[in-house]
Scaffold this motif. Sequence first.
Motif, PDB file in Angstrom:
ATOM      1  N   ALA A 188       1.698   2.566  -5.160  1.00 37.86           N
ATOM      2  CA  ALA A 188       2.096   3.457  -6.264  1.00 37.86           C
ATOM      3  C   ALA A 188       3.624   3.514  -6.265  1.00 37.86           C
ATOM      4  N   LEU A 189       4.237   3.214  -7.412  1.00 39.96           N
ATOM      5  CA  LEU A 189       5.687   3.050  -7.477  1.00 39.96           C
ATOM      6  C   LEU A 189       6.294   3.973  -8.523  1.00 39.96           C
ATOM      7  N   TYR A 190       7.298   4.747  -8.093  1.00 45.13           N
ATOM      8  CA  TYR A 190       8.003   5.673  -8.988  1.00 45.13           C
ATOM      9  C   TYR A 190       9.503   5.454  -8.795  1.00 45.13           C
ATOM     10  N   VAL A 191      10.174   4.963  -9.835  1.00 41.52           N
ATOM     11  CA  VAL A 191      11.598   4.666  -9.761  1.00 41.52           C
ATOM     12  C   VAL A 191      12.301   5.389 -10.902  1.00 41.52           C
ATOM     13  N   SER A 192      13.360   6.142 -10.573  1.00 42.24           N
ATOM     14  CA  SER A 192      14.085   6.861 -11.623  1.00 42.24           C
ATOM     15  C   SER A 192      15.578   6.900 -11.324  1.00 42.24           C
ATOM     16  N   ASP A 193      16.377   6.952 -12.413  1.00 37.78           N
ATOM     17  CA  ASP A 193      17.833   7.137 -12.332  1.00 37.78           C
ATOM     18  C   ASP A 193      18.480   6.163 -11.354  1.00 37.78           C
ATOM     19  N   THR A 194      18.068   4.910 -11.426  1.00 38.80           N
ATOM     20  CA  THR A 194      18.496   3.899 -10.456  1.00 38.80           C
ATOM     21  C   THR A 194      19.139   2.719 -11.177  1.00 38.80           C
ATOM     22  N   GLY A 207       0.810  -1.206   0.000  1.00 40.94           N
ATOM     23  CA  GLY A 207       0.000   0.000   0.000  1.00 40.94           C
ATOM     24  C   GLY A 207       0.848   1.262   0.000  1.00 40.94           C
ATOM     25  N   GLY A 208       0.194   2.405  -0.072  1.00 39.88           N
ATOM     26  CA  GLY A 208       0.885   3.688  -0.005  1.00 39.88           C
ATOM     27  C   GLY A 208       1.652   4.028  -1.283  1.00 39.88           C
ATOM     28  N   THR A 209       2.749   4.771  -1.119  1.00 41.98           N
ATOM     29  CA  THR A 209       3.549   5.253  -2.235  1.00 41.98           C
ATOM     30  C   THR A 209       5.023   5.026  -1.935  1.00 41.98           C
ATOM     31  N   LEU A 210       5.750   4.535  -2.938  1.00 43.57           N
ATOM     32  CA  LEU A 210       7.189   4.345  -2.825  1.00 43.57           C
ATOM     33  C   LEU A 210       7.871   5.082  -3.971  1.00 43.57           C
ATOM     34  N   ILE A 211       8.781   5.998  -3.616  1.00 38.94           N
ATOM     35  CA  ILE A 211       9.565   6.754  -4.603  1.00 38.94           C
ATOM     36  C   ILE A 211      11.031   6.403  -4.401  1.00 38.94           C
ATOM     37  N   VAL A 212      11.700   6.021  -5.483  1.00 35.66           N
ATOM     38  CA  VAL A 212      13.118   5.663  -5.442  1.00 35.66           C
ATOM     39  C   VAL A 212      13.833   6.481  -6.502  1.00 35.66           C
ATOM     40  N   ARG A 213      14.831   7.277  -6.068  1.00 34.42           N
ATOM     41  CA  ARG A 213      15.569   8.128  -7.004  1.00 34.42           C
ATOM     42  C   ARG A 213      17.063   7.976  -6.786  1.00 34.42           C
ATOM     43  N   ASP A 214      17.800   7.808  -7.887  1.00 31.51           N
ATOM     44  CA  ASP A 214      19.258   7.838  -7.848  1.00 31.51           C
ATOM     45  C   ASP A 214      19.821   6.862  -6.813  1.00 31.51           C
ATOM     46  N   CYS A 215      19.331   5.629  -6.845  1.00 30.00           N
ATOM     47  CA  CYS A 215      19.761   4.618  -5.884  1.00 30.00           C
ATOM     48  C   CYS A 215      20.485   3.461  -6.581  1.00 30.00           C
ATOM     49  N   LEU A 216      21.118   2.615  -5.779  1.00 29.14           N
ATOM     50  CA  LEU A 216      21.786   1.409  -6.248  1.00 29.14           C
ATOM     51  C   LEU A 216      21.215   0.219  -5.504  1.00 29.14           C
TER      52      LEU A 216
END
Length: 199
Positions: free
Chosen positions: A158-164, A123-132
């Motif tokens: 809700a999933l948002y992943v960028s530059d990872t 549930g909820g929202t997960l945002i991942v940016r510039d990670c390894l």
Amino acid sequence: GLYGIATANSPFQITNTVAPFLLSGGYTGAGFEKGGETLLARTDSSVQTRILDCSAATFCAEGLVISNGWSKGSGETATYRHGQGVRLTDDCMAQFEGCAFRNNSDTTLDDQTYCGGAIGAKGGTLIVRDCLFWKNRLYGNSDNVRGGGGAIGADQTALYVSDTLFVSNYLQSIHKRYLHGGAMRIMSAPDVEIANCTF
């Protein structure tokens, strides 16, 4: 901010935050100077523990290294055991920026269903940016270990992943029919955006 190494033989817990919470690492230990590594890790290989265990929380984590989390989820009643390094439940709003997730779930799991070797969200929202994400996994040597998302498992999230960057994340079980997504498993997500990532 956090500096140095914090050993986690029980999880750091973030629960029911009223306002957004910032967990910031990467300091050198000299005032506000950045450039160091902040490592949150399980150091006792005989202990089962996630590194972060979060419920109903709104927070941002930046500049952290989360390593060696492992939990069979003993006593949990949920269908899925979420997260080996980080568990997010009860509609967390979580953002990870500039973090590294290394070597989470390094020990064989039981006959259960697992979601997310590094991060598991329900549930909820997960945002991942510039990670390894490096060498995170879900594996077992029995017939019924069911793994989804060697690095990230998102269940109704809700999933948002960028530059990872995703490197050498995997699943392993005797029966391949039980495996879903060496890097990510996304289930019933209300919204998904993945951009500029390398697998």
